[in-house]
Design a protein around this motif. Structure first.
Motif, PDB file in Angstrom:
ATOM      1  N   ARG A 295      -3.544 -13.781  -8.341  1.00  0.00           N
ATOM      2  CA  ARG A 295      -3.881 -13.556  -6.655  1.00  0.00           C
ATOM      3  C   ARG A 295      -2.735 -14.009  -5.854  1.00  0.00           C
ATOM      4  O   ARG A 295      -2.840 -15.196  -5.313  1.00  0.00           O
ATOM      5  CB  ARG A 295      -5.165 -14.041  -6.280  1.00  0.00           C
ATOM      6  CG  ARG A 295      -5.588 -13.848  -4.982  1.00  0.00           C
ATOM      7  CD  ARG A 295      -6.929 -14.570  -4.499  1.00  0.00           C
ATOM      8  NE  ARG A 295      -7.278 -14.080  -3.161  1.00  0.00           N
ATOM      9  CZ  ARG A 295      -6.800 -14.233  -2.011  1.00  0.00           C
ATOM     10  NH1 ARG A 295      -5.706 -14.610  -1.886  1.00  0.00           N
ATOM     11  NH2 ARG A 295      -7.422 -13.460  -0.910  1.00  0.00           N
TER      12      ARG A 295
ATOM     13  N   ASP B 195       5.381 -12.870   7.878  1.00  0.00           N
ATOM     14  CA  ASP B 195       5.089 -13.441   9.310  1.00  0.00           C
ATOM     15  C   ASP B 195       3.878 -14.325   9.057  1.00  0.00           C
ATOM     16  O   ASP B 195       3.457 -15.115  10.050  1.00  0.00           O
ATOM     17  CB  ASP B 195       5.059 -12.515  10.394  1.00  0.00           C
ATOM     18  CG  ASP B 195       6.260 -11.994  10.734  1.00  0.00           C
ATOM     19  OD1 ASP B 195       7.440 -12.438  10.582  1.00  0.00           O
ATOM     20  OD2 ASP B 195       6.291 -10.634  10.981  1.00  0.00           O
ATOM     21  N   LEU B 196       2.852 -14.214   7.977  1.00  0.00           N
ATOM     22  CA  LEU B 196       1.760 -14.864   7.902  1.00  0.00           C
ATOM     23  C   LEU B 196       1.852 -15.817   6.691  1.00  0.00           C
ATOM     24  O   LEU B 196       0.848 -16.693   6.584  1.00  0.00           O
ATOM     25  CB  LEU B 196       0.589 -14.004   7.664  1.00  0.00           C
ATOM     26  CG  LEU B 196       0.672 -13.093   8.892  1.00  0.00           C
ATOM     27  CD1 LEU B 196      -0.484 -12.010   8.237  1.00  0.00           C
ATOM     28  CD2 LEU B 196       0.089 -13.697   9.929  1.00  0.00           C
ATOM     29  N   GLY B 197       2.708 -15.880   5.752  1.00  0.00           N
ATOM     30  CA  GLY B 197       2.766 -16.677   4.487  1.00  0.00           C
ATOM     31  C   GLY B 197       1.967 -16.356   3.545  1.00  0.00           C
ATOM     32  O   GLY B 197       1.484 -15.204   3.507  1.00  0.00           O
TER      33      GLY B 197
ATOM     34  N   ILE C 256      -0.850 -13.022  -2.577  1.00  0.00           N
ATOM     35  CA  ILE C 256      -0.673 -12.125  -1.509  1.00  0.00           C
ATOM     36  C   ILE C 256       0.057 -12.715  -0.306  1.00  0.00           C
ATOM     37  O   ILE C 256      -0.018 -13.819  -0.153  1.00  0.00           O
ATOM     38  CB  ILE C 256      -2.154 -12.045  -0.810  1.00  0.00           C
ATOM     39  CG1 ILE C 256      -3.275 -11.498  -1.716  1.00  0.00           C
ATOM     40  CG2 ILE C 256      -1.926 -10.813   0.522  1.00  0.00           C
ATOM     41  CD1 ILE C 256      -4.717 -11.119  -1.233  1.00  0.00           C
TER      42      ILE C 256
ATOM     43  N   ASN D 248      -3.107  -0.883  -3.792  1.00  0.00           N
ATOM     44  CA  ASN D 248      -3.802  -1.466  -2.532  1.00  0.00           C
ATOM     45  C   ASN D 248      -4.617  -2.782  -2.925  1.00  0.00           C
ATOM     46  O   ASN D 248      -5.230  -3.081  -2.093  1.00  0.00           O
ATOM     47  CB  ASN D 248      -4.533  -0.317  -1.892  1.00  0.00           C
ATOM     48  CG  ASN D 248      -5.827   0.216  -2.652  1.00  0.00           C
ATOM     49  OD1 ASN D 248      -5.356   0.443  -4.018  1.00  0.00           O
ATOM     50  ND2 ASN D 248      -6.880   0.383  -2.259  1.00  0.00           N
ATOM     51  N   ASP D 249      -4.290  -3.343  -4.164  1.00  0.00           N
ATOM     52  CA  ASP D 249      -4.960  -4.531  -4.471  1.00  0.00           C
ATOM     53  C   ASP D 249      -4.016  -5.577  -5.153  1.00  0.00           C
ATOM     54  O   ASP D 249      -2.915  -5.025  -5.616  1.00  0.00           O
ATOM     55  CB  ASP D 249      -6.056  -4.095  -5.457  1.00  0.00           C
ATOM     56  CG  ASP D 249      -7.211  -5.146  -5.248  1.00  0.00           C
ATOM     57  OD1 ASP D 249      -7.052  -6.048  -4.718  1.00  0.00           O
ATOM     58  OD2 ASP D 249      -8.075  -4.600  -5.954  1.00  0.00           O
ATOM     59  N   PHE D 250      -4.372  -6.705  -4.961  1.00  0.00           N
ATOM     60  CA  PHE D 250      -3.434  -7.858  -5.818  1.00  0.00           C
ATOM     61  C   PHE D 250      -3.975  -7.688  -7.174  1.00  0.00           C
ATOM     62  O   PHE D 250      -4.757  -6.917  -7.732  1.00  0.00           O
ATOM     63  CB  PHE D 250      -3.602  -9.102  -5.079  1.00  0.00           C
ATOM     64  CG  PHE D 250      -5.121  -9.674  -5.279  1.00  0.00           C
ATOM     65  CD1 PHE D 250      -5.743 -10.210  -6.254  1.00  0.00           C
ATOM     66  CD2 PHE D 250      -5.941  -9.512  -4.116  1.00  0.00           C
ATOM     67  CE1 PHE D 250      -7.187 -10.506  -6.309  1.00  0.00           C
ATOM     68  CE2 PHE D 250      -7.274  -9.917  -3.980  1.00  0.00           C
ATOM     69  CZ  PHE D 250      -7.810 -10.474  -5.128  1.00  0.00           C
TER      70      PHE D 250
ATOM     71  N   LEU E  50      -1.393 -15.821   1.582  1.00  0.00           N
ATOM     72  CA  LEU E  50      -2.811 -15.568   2.236  1.00  0.00           C
ATOM     73  C   LEU E  50      -3.769 -15.620   1.201  1.00  0.00           C
ATOM     74  O   LEU E  50      -3.550 -15.512  -0.008  1.00  0.00           O
ATOM     75  CB  LEU E  50      -2.969 -14.100   2.834  1.00  0.00           C
ATOM     76  CG  LEU E  50      -1.932 -13.870   3.949  1.00  0.00           C
ATOM     77  CD1 LEU E  50      -1.940 -12.486   4.361  1.00  0.00           C
ATOM     78  CD2 LEU E  50      -2.596 -14.755   5.196  1.00  0.00           C
TER      79      LEU E  50
ATOM     80  N   HIS F 277       2.638 -12.404   3.380  1.00  0.00           N
ATOM     81  CA  HIS F 277       3.198 -11.562   4.348  1.00  0.00           C
ATOM     82  C   HIS F 277       4.306 -12.555   5.004  1.00  0.00           C
ATOM     83  O   HIS F 277       4.200 -13.757   5.407  1.00  0.00           O
ATOM     84  CB  HIS F 277       2.215 -11.442   5.308  1.00  0.00           C
ATOM     85  CG  HIS F 277       2.426 -10.331   6.393  1.00  0.00           C
ATOM     86  ND1 HIS F 277       3.213 -10.736   7.503  1.00  0.00           N
ATOM     87  CD2 HIS F 277       2.042  -9.137   6.777  1.00  0.00           C
ATOM     88  CE1 HIS F 277       3.504  -9.632   8.261  1.00  0.00           C
ATOM     89  NE2 HIS F 277       2.879  -8.777   7.790  1.00  0.00           N
TER      90      HIS F 277
ATOM     91  N   LEU G 245      -5.599   5.392  -0.913  1.00  0.00           N
ATOM     92  CA  LEU G 245      -4.575   4.331  -1.118  1.00  0.00           C
ATOM     93  C   LEU G 245      -4.430   4.272  -2.500  1.00  0.00           C
ATOM     94  O   LEU G 245      -5.361   3.926  -3.343  1.00  0.00           O
ATOM     95  CB  LEU G 245      -4.940   3.075  -0.435  1.00  0.00           C
ATOM     96  CG  LEU G 245      -5.015   3.098   1.433  1.00  0.00           C
ATOM     97  CD1 LEU G 245      -5.108   1.849   1.725  1.00  0.00           C
ATOM     98  CD2 LEU G 245      -3.682   3.691   1.931  1.00  0.00           C
TER      99      LEU G 245
ATOM    100  N   ASN H 268       1.113  -1.162  -0.240  1.00  0.00           N
ATOM    101  CA  ASN H 268      -0.007  -0.242  -0.151  1.00  0.00           C
ATOM    102  C   ASN H 268       0.839   1.244  -0.034  1.00  0.00           C
ATOM    103  O   ASN H 268       1.970   1.343   0.715  1.00  0.00           O
ATOM    104  CB  ASN H 268      -0.775  -0.057   1.347  1.00  0.00           C
ATOM    105  CG  ASN H 268      -1.957  -1.100   1.449  1.00  0.00           C
ATOM    106  OD1 ASN H 268      -2.751  -1.414   0.591  1.00  0.00           O
ATOM    107  ND2 ASN H 268      -1.564  -2.135   2.202  1.00  0.00           N
TER     108      ASN H 268
ATOM    109  N   PRO I 176       0.503  -7.003   2.012  1.00  0.00           N
ATOM    110  CA  PRO I 176      -0.344  -5.980   2.850  1.00  0.00           C
ATOM    111  C   PRO I 176      -0.142  -5.212   3.967  1.00  0.00           C
ATOM    112  O   PRO I 176      -0.450  -5.472   5.122  1.00  0.00           O
ATOM    113  CB  PRO I 176      -1.682  -7.041   3.188  1.00  0.00           C
ATOM    114  CG  PRO I 176      -0.999  -8.479   3.359  1.00  0.00           C
ATOM    115  CD  PRO I 176       0.376  -8.450   2.477  1.00  0.00           C
ATOM    116  N   MET I 177       1.077  -4.392   3.544  1.00  0.00           N
ATOM    117  CA  MET I 177       1.523  -3.541   4.497  1.00  0.00           C
ATOM    118  C   MET I 177       1.786  -2.425   3.737  1.00  0.00           C
ATOM    119  O   MET I 177       1.507  -2.219   2.693  1.00  0.00           O
ATOM    120  CB  MET I 177       3.076  -3.803   5.095  1.00  0.00           C
ATOM    121  CG  MET I 177       2.751  -5.311   5.949  1.00  0.00           C
ATOM    122  SD  MET I 177       4.425  -5.768   6.653  1.00  0.00           S
ATOM    123  CE  MET I 177       4.916  -4.330   7.664  1.00  0.00           C
ATOM    124  N   THR I 178       2.280  -1.175   4.487  1.00  0.00           N
ATOM    125  CA  THR I 178       2.305  -0.003   3.759  1.00  0.00           C
ATOM    126  C   THR I 178       3.719   0.550   3.610  1.00  0.00           C
ATOM    127  O   THR I 178       4.636   0.547   4.509  1.00  0.00           O
ATOM    128  CB  THR I 178       1.861   1.177   4.661  1.00  0.00           C
ATOM    129  OG1 THR I 178       0.476   0.790   4.975  1.00  0.00           O
ATOM    130  CG2 THR I 178       1.549   2.403   3.937  1.00  0.00           C
TER     131      THR I 178
END
Lengths: 263, 320
Positions: free
Chosen positions: A253, A259-261, A255, A153-155, A263, A257, A150, A138, A211-213
């Motif tokens: 698609r 720390d989250l892998g 996405i 801000n989208d995949f 998504l 992160h 923003l 973002n 999904p971070m800025t």
């Protein structure tokens, strides 16, 4: 062939080259470079090396003098200033920056952009872990000192053929971008970033949304994107003439992160 | 027998909510089932009551399958046609439920943290509020917050100017590394956004689940608080205009500064515990729904199955 590649081998992925093309943005450079310097500090705290490259595309507003005094204040090789001998446009400036990048992962930012220094490390982690051609996140658009929306801000989905929503302010794999020919602006003035995204899609390269800025996108009243007229159907003519959409093996698609892998 | 009908082809969370109600009621021995709008015609017409998760999106979903007329006809075979509402009643999104026909709905059950109005009727229809409590299954598997979560805060929804400003403020007030997923407004199916499982995964690694308010009237927004608390995240609604209205709810703050102060003073563990105790104290959502249903007038409104459906917005996008 770029300088680095002509010297042989791939660039190391242990650092980030922050690349800033500039054309008559002297008034904004200090803010932009300050954020880059802060980001460099955060990267180094996390044992990630950093290099800042500013390519001046034959500015007439005194940017060069400012850039040289700035580079003199820092250790040699920390801020590399490249002066283009003539104005060759944004795509050429970005390609020069890539050719000078010492590290595989390059964060591009325009001279009126501003990084969120602490977050760059996460983008480096994401691109290193996913081996994507581009990782973007973002951007907070600021107009008249007010947050207005923003960006990036989208995949990736098929609307990307109609209009660009992924800005150049992102992290790219310089080796991969060079391999496909770099930025190209001849049929896309002020939309070189869009052209690159569509080219990467056509080449079946991974494009990942984190999904971070990543930073702030300051809208200047007379910026190139505002003042350049462009017929968007030209891009479709090149990349989706038959309106068949993405290549069958391209996965839009994406996405991720760190720390989250996925998504 | 209670039948819950949900839109199948538009926003995913309505199906999730329908199954959540059904699961909770079945556990209590109540016969209930969930069915998509386009399949409603296959259900037994002898049931007394149908509960509709978004009338507008159900109609849209049925229309996409070419079954709008069948859906409307099937709906009108039920004496009680209850809108289970998760929208802000002061917005055009809520009004869209009535564009298909005012007589299509006989009652409104509003699910949320607080009633949205003191009135007993909306558009002439009986209005009842049900607290958005946990289901019995959720009550049995609540997680607690623990230190070491990698994501300091998360903002998830559709993009608008208010939320962009909220992101910027969070970066400056709380910390830069928040999770931000705010794509443009569009139908929110499993692939265009995050489905329930992905959302759980994200919230299970997040400290603060933050949302704001872009509505001019007080509106809490459904799903957010129970989803966060169940996964051990702390819900935090930032509402400078209406925080006083929500004074009884422990996670509504007038500003990010107030949230930051609360985190510093009380600690995240205490804030989560407080939120969890508040939700748990209300009981299970199935019981609360049954109470609301039991107190309703069962009067039947005029059947409108033969009336042609008016035109309605086909985008399916819901800026909730």
């Amino acid at each position: 062939m770029s300088d680095i590649r002509s010297r042989g081998g791939r660039r190391p992925d242990t650092g980030v080259s922050l690349c800033i093309p500039n054309w008559n943005h002297r008034n904004y450079l200090a803010r932009c470079i300050k954020s880059a310097l802060n980001a460099a500090v955060f990267l180094q705290k996390n044992s990630v090396k950093c290099q800042i490259i500013v390519v001046d595309d034959f500015s007439r507003d005194g940017s060069q003098r400012f850039l040289f005094s700035l580079s003199m204040k820092h250790p040699p090789g920390f801020i590399d200033v490249v002066l283009a001998p003539e104005n060759r446009g944004l795509a050429a400036a970005r390609n020069i920056a890539i050719s000078r990048a010492r590290y595989r992962y390059v964060c591009f930012m325009d001279a009126d952009n501003e990084l969120i220094p602490e977050n760059l490390f996460m983008f480096w982690r994401a691109i290193k872990q996913t081996r994507a051609a581009i990782v973007y996140g973002n951007l907070i658009s600021v107009s008249n000192f007010k947050v207005d929306k923003l960006l990036s801000n989208d995949f990736i989905h098929e609307d990307i053929y109609i209009e660009n929503y992924v800005d150049a302010f992102s992290m790219v794999d310089a080796d991969r971008v060079e391999m496909i020919g770099g930025y190209y602006g001849a049929h896309a003035p002020a939309h070189e970033d869009w052209e690159l995204i569509l080219h990467l899609i056509a080449e079946n390269q991974d494009i990942v949304f984190l999904p971070m800025t990543l930073g702030y996108y300051n809208v200047s009243p007379l910026s190139m994107i505002v003042t350049t007229q462009y017929d968007h159907t030209k891009m479709r003519r090149v990349f989706d003439q038959r309106r068949t959409g993405f290549p069958s093996t391209f996965e839009p698609r994406r996405i991720y992160h760190p720390d989250l892998g996925w998504l | 027998m209670l039948t819950f009908v949900y839109p199948h082809t538009v926003n995913w969370f309505y199906a999730h909510l329908a199954h959540r109600f059904v699961g909770d009621l079945n556990r209590k021995g109540i016969v209930a089932s969930a069915v998509s709008a386009e399949d409603l015609e296959k259900c037994s017409p002898i049931d007394e009551c149908v509960l509709i998760l978004s009338v507008h999106e159900c109609a849209l979903s049925a229309e996409r399958k070419g079954k709008l007329q069948f859906f409307l006809k099937a709906l009108n075979t039920y004496p009680r046609r209850i809108l289970v509402n998760y929208d802000c009643i002061h917005t055009r999104y809520f009004c869209r439920h009535f564009t298909i026909g005012l007589d299509l709905i006989t009652e409104i059950i509003d699910v949320g943290m607080m009633p949205q109005t003191d009135l007993e009727t909306i558009n002439g229809l009986p209005y009842k509020w049900v607290f958005e409590a946990f289901s019995t299954d959720e009550l049995a598997s609540l997680e607690r917050w623990a230190p070491g979560r990698p994501v300091p805060w998360a903002i998830i929804g559709h993009a608008n100017q208010h939320r962009a400003a909220l992101v910027s403020a969070c970066i400056q007030t709380l910390s830069p590394g928040g999770f931000v997923f705010l794509p443009p407004v569009r139908p929110y199916d499993a692939e265009s956004g995050f489905d329930g499982e992905r959302l759980k995964h994200i919230l299970g690694k997040t400290d603060l689940y933050i949302w704001g308010s872009h509505h001019f009237a007080p509106f809490h927004e459904g799903l957010r608080a129970p989803s966060a608390v169940a996964m051990g995240a702390i819900p935090a609604k930032i509402d400078p205009l209406h925080s006083r209205v929500f004074a009884s709810i422990p996670w509504v703050y007038p500003s990010l500064r107030a949230l930051n102060d609360a985190c510093s003073i009380h600690g995240l563990a205490a804030l989560h515990r407080q939120a969890q105790e508040f939700l748990v104290s209300k009981g299970a959502v199935g019981d609360l729904l049954l109470d609301a249903l039991g107190s309703y007038d069962t009067g039947i409104r005029a059947d409108t199955a033969d009336n042609p459906p008016p035109r309605f917005d086909r985008s399916g996008a819901s800026d909730r």
